[in-house]
Write an enzyme that holds these catalytic residues in place. Structure first.
Site, short mmCIF file in Angstrom:
data_model
loop_
_atom_site.label_atom_id
_atom_site.label_comp_id
_atom_site.label_asym_id
_atom_site.label_seq_id
_atom_site.Cartn_x
_atom_site.Cartn_y
_atom_site.Cartn_z
N ALA A 131 -0.57 2.66 15.66
CA ALA A 131 -0.12 3.83 14.89
C ALA A 131 0.68 3.38 13.68
O ALA A 131 1.57 4.08 13.21
CB ALA A 131 0.69 4.76 15.78
N GLY B 126 0.42 1.42 9.64
CA GLY B 126 -0.27 1.75 8.40
C GLY B 126 -1.78 1.63 8.49
O GLY B 126 -2.51 2.48 7.97
N ALA B 127 -2.25 0.60 9.17
CA ALA B 127 -3.70 0.38 9.25
C ALA B 127 -4.37 1.52 10.02
O ALA B 127 -5.44 2.01 9.63
CB ALA B 127 -3.98 -0.95 9.92
N ASN C 71 -5.03 1.99 -1.39
CA ASN C 71 -5.55 0.62 -1.57
C ASN C 71 -6.34 0.48 -2.87
O ASN C 71 -6.82 -0.61 -3.18
CB ASN C 71 -6.42 0.19 -0.37
CG ASN C 71 -7.79 0.81 -0.39
OD1 ASN C 71 -8.01 1.84 -1.02
ND2 ASN C 71 -8.73 0.19 0.30
N LYS D 252 0.80 -1.22 0.00
CA LYS D 252 0.00 0.00 0.00
C LYS D 252 0.84 1.28 0.00
O LYS D 252 0.42 2.30 -0.55
CB LYS D 252 -0.96 0.01 1.20
CG LYS D 252 -2.08 -1.02 1.08
CD LYS D 252 -3.05 -0.92 2.23
CE LYS D 252 -4.09 -2.02 2.17
NZ LYS D 252 -5.08 -1.94 3.25
P1 ATR Z 1 -0.19 -2.46 9.85
O1 ATR Z 1 0.00 -2.15 8.39
O2 ATR Z 1 -0.97 -3.71 10.14
O3 ATR Z 1 -0.68 -1.29 10.62
P2 ATR Z 1 2.37 -1.92 10.99
O4 ATR Z 1 2.47 -0.65 10.22
O5 ATR Z 1 3.59 -2.78 11.14
O6 ATR Z 1 1.27 -2.86 10.38
O7 ATR Z 1 1.79 -1.56 12.44
C1 ATR Z 1 1.54 -2.53 13.40
C2 ATR Z 1 0.88 -1.88 14.60
O8 ATR Z 1 0.63 -2.90 15.60
C3 ATR Z 1 1.74 -0.83 15.30
O9 ATR Z 1 0.91 0.11 15.93
C4 ATR Z 1 2.49 -1.69 16.32
O10 ATR Z 1 3.00 -0.98 17.43
P3 ATR Z 1 4.45 -0.27 17.34
O11 ATR Z 1 4.25 0.97 16.52
O12 ATR Z 1 4.82 0.01 18.73
O13 ATR Z 1 5.36 -1.27 16.66
C5 ATR Z 1 1.37 -2.59 16.78
N1 ATR Z 1 1.88 -3.82 17.41
C6 ATR Z 1 2.43 -4.88 16.78
N2 ATR Z 1 2.77 -5.83 17.68
C7 ATR Z 1 2.40 -5.36 18.89
C8 ATR Z 1 2.45 -5.88 20.23
N3 ATR Z 1 2.94 -7.09 20.50
N4 ATR Z 1 1.96 -5.12 21.23
C9 ATR Z 1 1.43 -3.90 20.98
N5 ATR Z 1 1.36 -3.34 19.74
C10 ATR Z 1 1.82 -4.07 18.72
#
Ligand code: ATR
Length: 269
Positions: free
Chosen positions: A128, A130-131, A87, A66
């Protein structure tokens, strides 16, 4: 010949978009074909350019492309610019236009399918990445009374909040542990559902009549379980999936499909 569309991803075999768009096409009488295209991880742009050459009219983009899709567009919608990700691509006149229908899909699912009013509510967005960024502007445009972004890495939440120029008074950032008070609508946009990880959020943040929405679908995540145990109305992201597709279909075809039978169909599978 039918106008050609597709979803591009890696992996893409699991994507429900071909089924959803086939239903939309059948329902509206729009003569389209909609395929599934696996792009190599290092070959997204050539794949898109190849489809333009083959006369495709547009594509949907799924993980992990994306942000790359955003970068190759000649023109972007306001919501795509705010999301920093795309998207939906439209090909016309030799140009590639990008849109992001994820946030509109989420808002539509909450407002029209779940019948929960967003205006005047206290909204908490968890995550915070991408989603989360993809849905932030359309949510804020619904004029909530308060808007909080909570994330494990607070700097990312702060950055996301500071980028919302037109709404500088509204959004605030927090860690999970620092969350105070109650929220009426809590949306999980973290990827923790994939790994069955529980978020360190207090039971006290779920207001009475709270809607807890997980953007994941397919099974109950630890967030959904916690919300249910705290009396919240719980929803998964299946409705959002169909609504974002309907929004893309509308951009391409100028016809709005009826999403309800398609959501029901997917739930029955
Ligand atoms: P996506 O495209 O699914 O949003 P991403 O950009 O990698 O994927 O973002 C993942 C999100 O899930 C982030 O907010 C991440 O928190 P961080 O910014 O601190 O990395 C969160 N996340 C992933 N694993 C986590 C965990 N075990 N506990 C809390 N937050 C988590």
């Amino acid at each position: 010949m039918a106008d050609k569309y597709a979803v591009i991803g890696n992996p893409v075999a699991h994507s429900k978009s071909p089924l959803i768009h086939a239903e939309f096409s059948r329902q509206t009488g729009q003569d389209i074909s909609y395929g599934r295209i696996l792009a190599p991880l290092d070959g997204f742009e050539p794949t898109v350019r190849g489809l333009v050459e083959q006369g495709y009219q547009g594509v949907n983009i799924t993980v992990p492309f994306k942000v790359e899709a955003f970068a190759l567009c000649d023109a972007l919608s306001e919501r795509a610019t705010a999301a920093g990700a795309v998207n939906t691509l439209m090909f016309a006149g030799g140009k590639i236009s990008g849109d992001n229908t994820d946030g509109a899909g989420l808002v539509s699912d909450i407002a029209n399918n779940l019948k929960v009013v967003l205006q005047g509510k206290r909204i908490l967005l968890l995550g915070a990445g991408g989603a989360a960024q993809g849905v932030m502007l359309p949510l804020m445009q619904q004029q909530p009374a308060a808007f909080m972004v909570a994330n494990r890495t607070i700097e990312k939440a702060e950055r996301m909040v500071s980028r919302q120029a037109g709404f500088s008074h509204l959004p605030r950032a927090s860690t999970f542990a620092g969350l105070q008070g109650e929220f009426d609508i809590i949306i999980n946009a973290t990827s923790t559902g994939l790994t069955e990880t529980a978020l360190p959020i207090a039971d006290s943040i779920f207001a009475e009549n709270c809607l807890a929405y997980d953007m994941m679908y397919g099974r109950e995540t630890p967030f959904m379980k916690q919300a249910r145990e705290n009396g919240a109305q719980v929803a998964d992201g299946l409705g959002m999936l169909v609504e974002q597709a309907a929004e893309a279909f509308y951009s391409w075809r100028g016809v709005r499909p009826d999403t309800r039978p398609v959501i029901a169909l997917l739930r029955s599978l």
